[in-house]
Structures are given as C-alpha cells and as structure tokens.
Design an enzyme around this catalytic site. Structure first.
Site, PDB file in Angstrom:
ATOM      1  N   SER A  61       0.812  -1.215   0.000  1.00 58.59           N
ATOM      2  CA  SER A  61       0.000   0.000   0.000  1.00 58.59           C
ATOM      3  C   SER A  61       0.845   1.264   0.000  1.00 58.59           C
ATOM      4  O   SER A  61       2.002   1.268   0.425  1.00 58.59           O
ATOM      5  CB  SER A  61      -0.900   0.013   1.239  1.00 58.59           C
ATOM      6  OG  SER A  61      -1.596  -1.197   1.356  1.00 58.59           O
TER       7      SER A  61
HETATM    8  N1  SAH Z   1      -0.834  -5.151   3.960  1.00 56.14           N
HETATM    9  C1  SAH Z   1      -0.032  -5.406   2.773  1.00 56.14           C
HETATM   10  C2  SAH Z   1      -0.719  -5.034   1.480  1.00 56.14           C
HETATM   11  C3  SAH Z   1      -1.638  -6.064   1.116  1.00 56.14           C
HETATM   12  S1  SAH Z   1      -2.213  -6.254  -0.531  1.00 56.14           S
HETATM   13  C4  SAH Z   1       1.308  -4.733   2.866  1.00 56.14           C
HETATM   14  O1  SAH Z   1       1.562  -3.990   3.813  1.00 56.14           O
HETATM   15  O2  SAH Z   1       2.140  -4.988   1.979  1.00 56.14           O
HETATM   16  C5  SAH Z   1      -3.559  -7.343  -0.073  1.00 56.14           C
HETATM   17  C6  SAH Z   1      -3.150  -8.739   0.285  1.00 56.14           C
HETATM   18  O3  SAH Z   1      -4.325  -9.415   0.699  1.00 56.14           O
HETATM   19  C7  SAH Z   1      -2.585  -9.528  -0.903  1.00 56.14           C
HETATM   20  O4  SAH Z   1      -1.331 -10.005  -0.582  1.00 56.14           O
HETATM   21  C8  SAH Z   1      -3.602 -10.642  -1.085  1.00 56.14           C
HETATM   22  O5  SAH Z   1      -3.020 -11.873  -1.506  1.00 56.14           O
HETATM   23  C9  SAH Z   1      -4.206 -10.759   0.304  1.00 56.14           C
HETATM   24  N2  SAH Z   1      -5.512 -11.409   0.363  1.00 56.14           N
HETATM   25  C10 SAH Z   1      -6.574 -11.260  -0.465  1.00 56.14           C
HETATM   26  N3  SAH Z   1      -7.597 -12.041  -0.065  1.00 56.14           N
HETATM   27  C11 SAH Z   1      -7.169 -12.699   1.050  1.00 56.14           C
HETATM   28  C12 SAH Z   1      -7.754 -13.654   1.932  1.00 56.14           C
HETATM   29  N4  SAH Z   1      -8.993 -14.124   1.757  1.00 56.14           N
HETATM   30  N5  SAH Z   1      -7.021 -14.105   2.961  1.00 56.14           N
HETATM   31  C13 SAH Z   1      -5.759 -13.680   3.174  1.00 56.14           C
HETATM   32  N6  SAH Z   1      -5.151 -12.780   2.377  1.00 56.14           N
HETATM   33  C14 SAH Z   1      -5.839 -12.293   1.331  1.00 56.14           C
END
Ligand code: SAH
Length: 215
Positions: A61
C-alpha cells in the site's frame, strides 16, 4: 540499524502534512525500513508516497494509506491485533511497533514466507503470520481488540467483525455501490452493537474467498 534514513524523514514529514498527525504512528513509520518490504528493483522508490508491485500480482500500500489506516485503528501496547492480507508485511510491521501482538493472514504462500523472513530479520517477535483464508478470521486467537483488513471486501465481513471484542475497532475497505471502495471504520460498543463510519475513498486489491491454489 543506525539513524533513520533521510528519505524516511522526508516521507514522514510529507505524511504529517497530508493528515497523519498521530506522533506514535509517525514514529512507527520512521522506524520501519520500507525498502526491506519492496522488491529490489523498486528499492530506489521505497520511500516515495506510492504503492508498489510485490510478488503474486499484489501491491504494498501507499504509505499515506498505511498511515491513515493505522491512525484510525487507535492501537496501543495492550492491543491484540488481527490483520488480513499480509502482503509484503509492511503494515503488520508498523502495527507490531504499536501493538502488544499482531496476527496476520495471507493467502499466498510465497508472500507469507517472504513476510515471515522480514519479520525475523527485523526481530519483530510479536508478529505471528499464517497462510490461509483470512475471510474466516483466526477463531483460535479471537477475540481481537483491533482488526484491519488490507484488501477490499465485497460486503461487510461480519465473520471478522464477530471476532472483535466489545470496545474494539476495525478498519476495512468495503465495496460501495458506485463500483469503488470506501474505507469503513467500525466500533463495537460494550453492548456488542456496531457503529460504522465511512472514512475515505481507497483502492485495494480484492479480498478473495478461499485459499490460493498456487504460489
Ligand atoms: N498489507 C499489505 C498489502 C496487502 S495487498 C502490505 O503492507 O504490503 C492485499 C493482500 O491481501 C494480498 O497479498 C492478497 O493476496 C491478500 N488477500 C486477499 N484475499 C485474502 C484472503 N482471503 N485471505 C488472506 N489474504 C488475502
């Protein structure tokens, strides 16, 4: 790690100018080396205020969004926090500097493993990562004082809100009826009711149901 990088100081000043005013949150950002969380080919952009691509087609993000969401969550060192969507691990690392304990779930094994290595390297011993479907939350560790979702939920994720303690706060991007996402803040009253407030427009990768098949 010695004195903070000049680039992180510039970033913190910029975030403060854009509304991240909580000194503890700014301090946590200052003490977290974002270059450790981005792919090497982007390390020259690690301290710019922009999202960047990470493995598995996901994104780390934008620092401003991380700062705003962390500020809205009002975390203190008594809090047990659940994060859904570990991704690079950057947001979890920031939370780990403010909370007692952070539980974070990622559906891609590759990302979860890379994040785990970063937590170890930075000695963030109060973060517990797990591979799995975050939409189910973490029932064995529930209830949580705080819940943060860093992927866009199609509808209000009640399973996660059920794992929030009375008095707890959750910050979650949820799809709105204009085909975009709104960052929602939920406060659970002592009586167990949810008060919800729309905070700002955001753009996250989708929260996907189920475990990832590959990667
Ligand atoms: N917080 C992260 C950014 C996340 S991007 C950072 O600081 O880098 C969103 C993430 O959510 C992705 O890696 C994606 O694979 C994950 N995601 C999406 N659906 C999900 C689910 N049902 N359970 C766990 N992770 C999930």
């Amino acid at each position: 790690m010695g004195a903070p990088d000049e680039r992180v100081i510039q970033l913190v000043m910029r975030l403060r100018g854009e509304g991240v005013t909580d000194a503890k949150v700014l301090g946590a950002i200052e003490r977290t080396p974002r270059d450790v969380f981005v792919p090497e080919r982007f390390s020259d952009q690690a301290f710019e205020n922009r999202p960047l691509p990470i493995d598995c087609g996901q994104t780390i993000s934008q620092p401003l969004v991380v700062g705003m969401m962390t500020q809205l969550l009002q975390v203190d060192d008594r809090c047990k926090v659940l994060e859904i969507g570990t991704g690079s691990g950057y947001q979890a690392a920031i939370l780990s500097k403010l909370a007692r304990r952070v539980y974070t779930i990622e559906r891609y094994r590759t990302l979860a493993k890379e994040a785990e290595e970063r937590f170890a390297r930075l000695r963030l011993t109060n973060v517990t990562p797990r591979i799995g479907d975050g939409t189910k939350g973490w029932p064995e560790q529930a209830p949580f004082d705080r819940v943060m979702v860093t992927a866009g939920a199609p509808v209000r994720p009640d399973t996660l809100l059920d794992q929030l303690k009375p008095g707890g706060i959750a910050v979650i991007p949820v799809d709105n009826d204009q085909g975009a996402q709104t960052l929602m803040r939920y406060v659970k009253t002592e009586g167990g009711e949810l008060q919800e407030t729309a905070m700002m427009a955001v753009r996250f990768v989708p929260l996907v149901d189920g475990e990832a098949k590959a990667l």
